[in-house]
Each structure stands twice: as structure tokens, then as C-alpha cells.
Write an enzyme that holds these catalytic residues in place. Structure first.
Site, PDB file in Angstrom:
ATOM      1  N   ALA A 273       0.886  24.733-105.933  1.00  0.00           N
ATOM      2  CA  ALA A 273       0.664  25.703-107.017  1.00  0.00           C
ATOM      3  C   ALA A 273      -0.386  26.732-106.619  1.00  0.00           C
ATOM      4  O   ALA A 273      -0.162  27.951-106.703  1.00  0.00           O
ATOM      5  CB  ALA A 273       0.251  24.975-108.298  1.00  0.00           C
ATOM      6  N   ASP A 274      -1.555  26.253-106.176  1.00  0.00           N
ATOM      7  CA  ASP A 274      -2.606  27.182-105.761  1.00  0.00           C
ATOM      8  C   ASP A 274      -2.224  27.930-104.492  1.00  0.00           C
ATOM      9  O   ASP A 274      -2.560  29.111-104.339  1.00  0.00           O
ATOM     10  CB  ASP A 274      -3.920  26.430-105.551  1.00  0.00           C
ATOM     11  CG  ASP A 274      -4.612  26.116-106.869  1.00  0.00           C
ATOM     12  OD1 ASP A 274      -4.828  27.050-107.657  1.00  0.00           O
ATOM     13  OD2 ASP A 274      -4.932  24.943-107.107  1.00  0.00           O
TER      14      ASP A 274
ATOM     15  N   GLU B  55      -5.203  24.474-100.041  1.00  0.00           N
ATOM     16  CA  GLU B  55      -4.550  25.183-101.144  1.00  0.00           C
ATOM     17  C   GLU B  55      -4.584  26.693-100.986  1.00  0.00           C
ATOM     18  O   GLU B  55      -4.248  27.412-101.925  1.00  0.00           O
ATOM     19  CB  GLU B  55      -5.227  24.800-102.467  1.00  0.00           C
ATOM     20  CG  GLU B  55      -5.369  23.304-102.666  1.00  0.00           C
ATOM     21  CD  GLU B  55      -6.073  22.942-103.945  1.00  0.00           C
ATOM     22  OE1 GLU B  55      -5.458  23.129-105.011  1.00  0.00           O
ATOM     23  OE2 GLU B  55      -7.227  22.482-103.892  1.00  0.00           O
TER      24      GLU B  55
ATOM     25  N   HIS C 213      -8.163  19.104-113.243  1.00  0.00           N
ATOM     26  CA  HIS C 213      -7.485  19.885-114.279  1.00  0.00           C
ATOM     27  C   HIS C 213      -7.288  19.122-115.590  1.00  0.00           C
ATOM     28  O   HIS C 213      -6.893  19.731-116.586  1.00  0.00           O
ATOM     29  CB  HIS C 213      -6.139  20.392-113.759  1.00  0.00           C
ATOM     30  CG  HIS C 213      -6.269  21.427-112.687  1.00  0.00           C
ATOM     31  ND1 HIS C 213      -6.863  22.650-112.893  1.00  0.00           N
ATOM     32  CD2 HIS C 213      -5.897  21.412-111.380  1.00  0.00           C
ATOM     33  CE1 HIS C 213      -6.849  23.354-111.762  1.00  0.00           C
ATOM     34  NE2 HIS C 213      -6.273  22.627-110.837  1.00  0.00           N
TER      35      HIS C 213
ATOM     36  N   GLN D 127      -7.504  18.373 -99.895  1.00  0.00           N
ATOM     37  CA  GLN D 127      -6.479  19.317-100.329  1.00  0.00           C
ATOM     38  C   GLN D 127      -6.645  20.658 -99.635  1.00  0.00           C
ATOM     39  O   GLN D 127      -7.748  21.217 -99.604  1.00  0.00           O
ATOM     40  CB  GLN D 127      -6.566  19.550-101.839  1.00  0.00           C
ATOM     41  CG  GLN D 127      -6.023  18.416-102.668  1.00  0.00           C
ATOM     42  CD  GLN D 127      -5.950  18.786-104.134  1.00  0.00           C
ATOM     43  OE1 GLN D 127      -6.532  18.113-104.961  1.00  0.00           O
ATOM     44  NE2 GLN D 127      -5.214  19.839-104.455  1.00  0.00           N
TER      45      GLN D 127
END
Length: 265
Positions: free
Chosen positions: A174-175, A149, A45, A147
Site C-alpha cells: 500500500a505505502d 515501503e 494503523h 518493512q
């Protein structure tokens, strides 16, 4: 060769980290002296590339803080380049199942255990072939964090945890909250229940759970539950909120900002 971050996770010592998104070797070095156990150089990001990751690795190297690098994707070509410039610990985003977890592991291993290309004469990682027997030592020094997600990844977590070479599993709040229909609200009870269950599963499997959470109370809660690598802030947020707070004390130009107590970042 050794990997101090990997050794700490194996020993069960909680590691407190900070996210780096400024893409600056200068700020990376500044923060490397702040006292965090690890610093995440974000290539997903933040607008990092291999050269900017390299300069941040060089800046962090003299300090006790350990670098963790997040590639933009689970891509063996990109991973190969990051390893060659000196990354040892990778946080691989958006891993959905055991097959993708195995791909991430294989990308970090030289054959026959994996598919990492051999180019140590050109690589900072081997000190340009000055590390004796680098090609036979490197595999054991790699630390692979994947990760999860999404709901699909949570469903497949038991199989992901069975993949040899996965050292830790990072829960992306967040995701995950967006995928669960609670975008922008990672503190929703359904999201929190999923996170807590995942942390317990990961610990029971003998792997290291990790997460990013700027809310101090929640970060401490995850540590109490057994999370072993927890990032508790982001450099961009620290700079932006600190600057806004200072400006607000002296001017009438206060900026409206996100409440970090309700945010991941």
C-alpha cells in the site's frame, strides 16, 4: 526457549497469516482457532497499545497460531515494552536503510549485542524470572522482520539484507504503491514488478520475504515466487464485508464498499 514462527521461516515453510486490527482479545482468540499460521497484532494503523497487545498475546497463546506484533514505529523504548509483555516476533514498519534495520535488531537484543533494557523480574516474557537463564536465551528467540515501503528502501534493499539479525523483509504494497505514484493501485504493473524483484532479492539473500495481499490470485503468485510469510486478509475487512453482504441480502441498505480484489486489505 524457541520461536516456532522463526523456525518455520528458517526451514522454508510458507506461513499464511491474518491481520488483526480489532484490538480485542476476544476476537483474537476466536481467530487464533481459525487455522492461520500467524496473526499480526497491528500497533501502527490499529489503535493498539502495550496493554491491548498483552491481552491479545495471552488470548492467542494456547493456540498453534503464532503472534507477530507490529509497533507503531522503529522505537527501542516501545519495542522493549512489547518484548517484555511477551512478543518474540516483531514487524518493524518503514525501515529505509541498513542503519535503521540495525537499530531494530539491536532493540531486540540484550547487551552487549544490543540495547534492550534488562527488567526480567517485571516481564511476562521471562515468566517473571521463572524461565531459567532467560537473559542468555532471549536473543536467539527473537525474530526481526523489517518493512520496506518506499523507493528509497527498495534502493537500499541489498544493504538491509546484509544486516545480521534481520530474519525477514516484508514488502508493504500500500505505502509502496503510493510512494511510486500509484496510490490506491498496488496492482499497477510497475508496483508488481518492484514487488516481484524484491521477493527474488530477499530469497537470494537467504532471508524470508513477506507481504500482505487480500487478492487471492496475487497472494498465491507471491507464494509461488518464494514469499514465506503472507497475510491474506484483515479481521476488520472480513467483518465489514461479511456484515454488508448479509445486510444486502435482506435489506435495501447495502453499503458501497471497496473492491477487495483491487486492494491490499
Amino acid at each position: 526457549m524457541n520461536n516456532a514462527f522463526k523456525d518455520a521461516l528458517k526451514a522454508g515453510r510458507p506461513q499464511i497469516g491474518l491481520w488483526l486490527g480489532l484490538c480485542s482479545s476476544y476476537s483474537a482468540e476466536l481467530l487464533a482457532g481459525a487455522g492461520f499460521d500467524w496473526l499480526l497484532i497491528d500497533g501502527e494503523h490499529a489503535p493498539n497499545n502495550v496493554p491491548t497487545v498483552l491481552t491479545q498475546l495471552q488470548a492467542i497463546a494456547p493456540y498453534p497460531s503464532q503472534p507477530v506484533v507490529r509497533p507503531s514505529w522503529n522505537d527501542p523504548v516501545q519495542i522493549k515494552q512489547l518484548l517484555d509483555v511477551g512478543a518474540q516476533t516483531l514487524l518493524v514498519p518503514m525501515v529505509q536503510n541498513a542503519e535503521e534495520a540495525r537499530l531494530a535488531v539491536r532493540a531486540t537484543r540484550y547487551p552487549p549485542a544490543g540495547i534492550r533494557g534488562v527488567g526480567s523480574a517485571l516481564a511476562r516474557a521471562s515468566r517473571w524470572n521463572r524461565v531459567p537463564d532467560y537473559i542468555h536465551q532471549a536473543n536467539d528467540a527473537m525474530c526481526v522482520l523489517v518493512q520496506i515501503e518506499t523507493r528509497e528502501a527498495l534502493k537500499n534493499l541489498p544493504q538491509i539484507l546484509d544486516v545480521d539479525g534481520v530474519d525477514g523483509v516484508f514488502i508493504g504494497p500500500a505505502d509502496l504503491s503510493a510512494d511510486m505514484g500509484h496510490g490506491g493501485n498496488p496492482q499497477h504493473p510497475e508496483v508488481q514488478a518492484a514487488i516481484e524483484d524484491a521477493i527474488q532479492q530477499i530469497r537470494q539473500a537467504g532471508k524470508a520475504p513477506g507481504i500482505l495481499m487480500a487478492n487471492e490470485q496475487l497472494a498465491k503468485r507471491y507464494l509461488e515466487l518464494g514469499a514465506l510469510f503472507v497475510a491474506v486478509g484483515v479481521d476488520t475487512t472480513l467483518l465489514a464485508r461479511g456484515a454488508e453482504a448479509l445486510a444486502a441480502r435482506f435489506t435495501h441498505n447495502a453499503t458501497t464498499t471497496t473492491d477487495n480484489n483491487k486492494s491490499v486489505y
